[in-house]
Structure formats: C-alpha cells, structure tokens
Design a protein around this motif. Structure first.
Motif, mmCIF file in Angstrom:
data_model
loop_
_atom_site.group_PDB
_atom_site.id
_atom_site.type_symbol
_atom_site.label_atom_id
_atom_site.label_comp_id
_atom_site.label_asym_id
_atom_site.label_seq_id
_atom_site.Cartn_x
_atom_site.Cartn_y
_atom_site.Cartn_z
ATOM 1 N N ALA A 117 -3.975 3.506 0.255
ATOM 2 C CA ALA A 117 -2.867 4.285 0.816
ATOM 3 C C ALA A 117 -1.746 4.532 -0.190
ATOM 4 O O ALA A 117 -0.938 5.449 -0.003
ATOM 5 N N VAL A 118 -1.685 3.758 -1.258
ATOM 6 C CA VAL A 118 -0.614 3.925 -2.243
ATOM 7 C C VAL A 118 -1.156 4.429 -3.586
ATOM 8 O O VAL A 118 -0.486 4.320 -4.616
ATOM 9 N N ALA A 119 -2.354 4.994 -3.581
ATOM 10 C CA ALA A 119 -2.943 5.503 -4.818
ATOM 11 C C ALA A 119 -2.089 6.605 -5.441
ATOM 12 O O ALA A 119 -1.920 6.669 -6.665
ATOM 13 N N SER A 120 -1.535 7.492 -4.608
ATOM 14 C CA SER A 120 -0.695 8.565 -5.146
ATOM 15 C C SER A 120 0.592 8.002 -5.739
ATOM 16 O O SER A 120 1.105 8.529 -6.743
ATOM 17 N N ALA A 121 1.129 6.927 -5.143
ATOM 18 C CA ALA A 121 2.323 6.282 -5.687
ATOM 19 C C ALA A 121 2.024 5.674 -7.055
ATOM 20 O O ALA A 121 2.850 5.732 -7.971
ATOM 21 N N ALA A 122 0.843 5.100 -7.204
ATOM 22 C CA ALA A 122 0.446 4.521 -8.492
ATOM 23 C C ALA A 122 0.370 5.599 -9.570
ATOM 24 O O ALA A 122 0.815 5.387 -10.705
ATOM 25 N N ARG A 123 -0.179 6.769 -9.214
ATOM 26 C CA ARG A 123 -0.267 7.859 -10.185
ATOM 27 C C ARG A 123 1.126 8.362 -10.576
ATOM 28 O O ARG A 123 1.388 8.682 -11.744
ATOM 29 N N ALA A 124 2.033 8.407 -9.609
ATOM 30 C CA ALA A 124 3.403 8.830 -9.908
ATOM 31 C C ALA A 124 4.111 7.802 -10.787
ATOM 32 O O ALA A 124 4.890 8.156 -11.678
ATOM 33 N N TRP A 125 3.824 6.526 -10.556
ATOM 34 C CA TRP A 125 4.452 5.457 -11.334
ATOM 35 C C TRP A 125 3.982 5.475 -12.791
ATOM 36 O O TRP A 125 4.711 5.074 -13.689
ATOM 37 N N GLU A 126 2.778 5.965 -13.007
ATOM 38 C CA GLU A 126 2.234 6.020 -14.361
ATOM 39 C C GLU A 126 3.124 6.844 -15.296
ATOM 40 O O GLU A 126 3.211 6.565 -16.498
#
Length: 324
Positions: free
Chosen positions: A204-213
């Motif tokens: 559920a937080v995969a998109s947040a991880a990509r943004a954090w990158e």
C-alpha cells in the motif's frame, strides 16, 4: 583466574512501535553527548522545535504514535544513544536496525550526514502523509499462517516484519486491516495493534517509497564505515547498496527481516547485543534466539521498557559494557 575476552558490540536500533511517552527524556540535559546529538538533529529538522516539544511534554500536541513524531524521534534517540555509547569508549563492531532504526544505523555508519538524515526523515514524513489511513498488527503466527488471510482480504496488505519464528507483523490500509484482523481472530490467530496510525512495509505504500527515492537521489551516499546487517536483505549492506537511493527508499514498502538478519549476525560469531532505543522490544526478541539462550551472545538494553528509570538503566548498561 582468567578474564573472559569481551564480545564485540552489535548495536540494535528499534523502529515504529517501540515509542512511548517519556522515552529517554531522563537522559536529556543529563547525558551531554546524547543531549547534543538530539539538539543537533532537531536544529536540522524543519519542524524540529515542534517534535522536541511533543517529546518533552506530558501533553503532546501530536500523538507520539503518529509517524510525524514516532519516526524522527526513534531515529534521533537511536542515533544519539549510538553517539553517546561511542563517547564512552565503547566500540560498535556492527549495526542492525529495525525499519527506521536502519536509517539511524546508516547515519551512525556515515552513509549520510545528520543534516541530510534530517532532510530524509522530513521527506519520509511528507510522502507518508499522502498514504491512506492504516496501521499494523503483531500476530502470534508464522508468515505462512498469515499469508492466506492477506491474500483473501485486500491487495494492499502485506507482511511488514518477520520479528521471530512465531511473531509476524501485518500491515495495510483500512478497512482491509480491520477485516483481516477479525478473520484471523476467528481462525484462532492472536493479534494486537502496533502503536502506529500509518501502514509501513507493505504494497500500500509502494508509491510513497518511489516518491521518497527522489530525496535520496539528492543526498551524497557513502559506503558504511561500520558494517550494517540489513533487515531488508538479512545480510551485510554492500558498498553498491549503500550508494543506491532505491535500496534505502525501497525499504519503506518491503518486509523487515529482523529475525533472519539477527540469525545471520549471530551465525557469524558471539556478540553483546546492545539495544539503543526505547521499548525493549528488540531485546525481548533477541533473548529468544538460540545463540542467546545458550549463552554464546548476551543482550544489554540501554533503556527500560517504561519511561521511569532511563538514567538508572543507562548507567547499569554502561557498567556492564565497560566492565571486565
């Protein structure tokens, strides 16, 4: 009479769920290096004054279970304790961090500086603010027992952590998390809520991880000066991984492999496992490991599981670590 050779120190740094009101507050303004490290981090953090105020008060404006408070404070306390231990002349041979604790380990090992760490923590808070409401469940079961329930009740659910052979953390957004909690209970699987109001380490937080990158791509990343056993891979972080923004940011959405990482660490030798953070959770887990039960390795928490007695616990731990 022979003196036993001291075991090398492995610093364990906890993550979300370890926080509690009053954590490590007794050390603030009393332990010089700890205090200086905390203040340095708060000065770099954009909302550091508010985070510091909520940490030190009995009536925080924002709950310490909220990621905007728990995450930076757990990072800061772990980092400051690591610095304070080093100032006592106690050498850390290896680092192992749980979730945000792995970021504290990276800062202590010089992968990135403290100013950059504050920027990364601020960015972590920002990307998580855009995720749906959720949470985590600690389940007394293996991942294999839990997975059928996750598959049946929502795509956003996942195994957030493998903490021990029969201790698995499940994470996800609502209402799926509450639904799977009820379903597991009906099947005889005992669970309890982890103190968190956001989902971590799940799809559920995969998109947040990509943004954090993106935030990691702006920061100079260096090989660790102290070995880190990663709870993302359950092995030592390579120089290439340490320099990779995806490696660090991807941690946000992947399972925390605490028990496999601890197993890999203790397979390589005898250690004094020093928990540098509040709650005592990692100490409880580590004491279950066969290498600790048979006396090959030992566990020394720097802080108690409750706010009272932090100074006494710190003093007693230093005596053990500095003794013959």
């Amino acid at each position: 009479m022979t003196t036993r050779e001291p075991r090398p120190v492995a610093l364990l740094l906890p993550g979300q769920g370890a926080q509690h009101p009053g954590m490590a507050v007794e050390l603030y303004d009393r332990e010089e290096v700890f205090t200086a490290a905390m203040d340095e981090f708060f000065a770099f953090l954009p909302d550091g004054g508010a985070v510091r105020s909520d940490w030190l008060t009995d009536s925080p404006r924002v709950s310490l279970d909220d990621a905007t408070r728990a995450q930076p404070l757990l990072f800061a306390i772990g980092y400051a304790l690591g610095r304070a231990v080093a100032a006592q002349g106690i050498h850390t041979s290896v680092l192992l961090g749980h979730s945000v604790g792995e970021l504290a380990a990276a800062a202590l090992a010089g992968v990135f500086g403290l100013a950059d760490a504050a920027a990364l923590m601020s960015a972590r808070t920002e990307v998580m603010a855009h995720t749906p409401a959720g949470g985590m469940l600690a389940v007394a079961a293996t991942p294999e027992e839990v997975l059928p329930h996750l598959c049946a009740h929502g795509n956003g659910l996942g195994v957030a952590a493998r903490n021990a052979p029969k201790q698995t953390v499940v994470s996800g957004t609502e209402p799926s998390l509450s639904t799977v909690d009820l379903a597991m209970s009906r099947d005889g699987l005992f669970s309890r809520r982890v103190p968190a109001v956001q989902a971590f380490h799940c799809p559920a937080v995969a998109s947040a991880a990509r943004a954090w990158e993106v935030a990691f791509a702006r920061v100079p990343l260096c090989p660790p000066s102290v070995p880190i056993v990663s709870t993302r891979t359950a092995r030592r972080i390579s120089d290439g991984e340490a320099r990779s923004p995806e490696f660090w940011a991807g941690q946000l959405a992947t399972t925390v492999l605490f028990w496999p990482a601890l197993d890999a660490l203790l397979a390589g030798g005898r250690f004094t496992l020093v928990e540098a953070g509040p709650g005592g959770t990692l100490s409880v887990l580590a004491r279950r490991h066969p290498a600790v039960r048979r006396g090959d390795s030992e566990v020394v928490p720097l802080l108690p599981s409750r706010p009272e007695g932090s100074w006494k616990s710190w003093d007693a731990a230093l005596s053990r670590l500095s003794g013959p």
